[in-house]
Design a protein around this motif. Sequence first.
Motif, PDB file in Angstrom:
ATOM      1  N   PRO A 123       0.795  -1.238   0.000  1.00 52.55           N
ATOM      2  CA  PRO A 123       0.000   0.000   0.000  1.00 52.55           C
ATOM      3  C   PRO A 123       0.823   1.282   0.000  1.00 52.55           C
ATOM      4  N   GLY A 127      -0.448   3.389  -3.221  1.00 53.35           N
ATOM      5  CA  GLY A 127      -1.483   4.282  -2.705  1.00 53.35           C
ATOM      6  C   GLY A 127      -1.771   5.484  -3.587  1.00 53.35           C
ATOM      7  N   LEU A 173      -7.030  -2.338  -1.970  1.00 51.59           N
ATOM      8  CA  LEU A 173      -6.437  -1.166  -2.640  1.00 51.59           C
ATOM      9  C   LEU A 173      -5.536  -1.620  -3.788  1.00 51.59           C
TER      10      LEU A 173
END
Length: 297
Positions: A123, A127, A173
Amino acid sequence: MTPSSKPTCQVAGAYHFAVADIVVTALNDAMFGCTGDFFRLRDRNSKKRAGGKAQGDLSDRAAAANSQCVPVASVHMSERLVLVDSGCASIFGPELGLLQANLAAIGVRPEDIDTILMTHLHPDHVGGLVNGSGQAVFPNAELVTHADKQAYWSDPKVLADAAEGHARQWVQLTLSSLAAYRKRSRIVIGSKSGISAVPEPGHTPGHTGWLLASGTETLVICGDIVHLHGIQFVHPGTGMSIVDVDSAQAVVTHRRIVDMAATDRLRAAGMHLDFPSFSRCARWRSLRICAEPWRSL
Ligand SMILES: [Zn+2]
């Protein structure tokens, strides 16, 4: 601001570094505190150190010594503008995720980026790829990843095994980031235009370093082969049980890449070395890392 006013924030977090004809810019995306407990340090050379008090000692030292910096690199080559990773956005805190501000500070718009090279898909590296609606932040960029990364994260078992809460959100994600760039993604296949992939297994399957070569100079952007440089260069057998998928292999990779950088006199940069992270590796009794001093372009 009057001359006597105290500054209240840093200037732009960007630092340019020339590799012959290529200019690589370190962009400071985030800096946050992280304890050794988070990483669950693991020393494969000493069973004693792997548990009990010694583990506590290592963790204490990590907690005292470490903040995690997440630099992102932009690479200006002839007719190409490449990003390496995308930082963590605001996943770990609303004050983090400075990539866009720092790109703007060097005059780069998201649509200017034509290629994004991924070291891996954790992440703090994916991100910045998508916005809150799951759409691609870099509309013209091709996403370049290793086949093993795609296969690992696309395995339904990875999502099924992720505990509830943050771990599950982070896997989701990664999957939404891959989906946002699906029509513009490419698997690594050898070298191209002065950039080549360096296999760095251990941290995650398909974890990849990127070798940038121009003239007689070479920079290897190592990704996450080092998280705690103050500890891992003193104790190079130290792995990370939590964040490394295979910490024993990660230790082998760390040693191989650092040895290569020292032997071949390469410059090295890493996503968790202290900003701006450009360094040399050298042997003096043991393998050491030396930050590059500031220099003009
Ligand atoms: Zn990372």
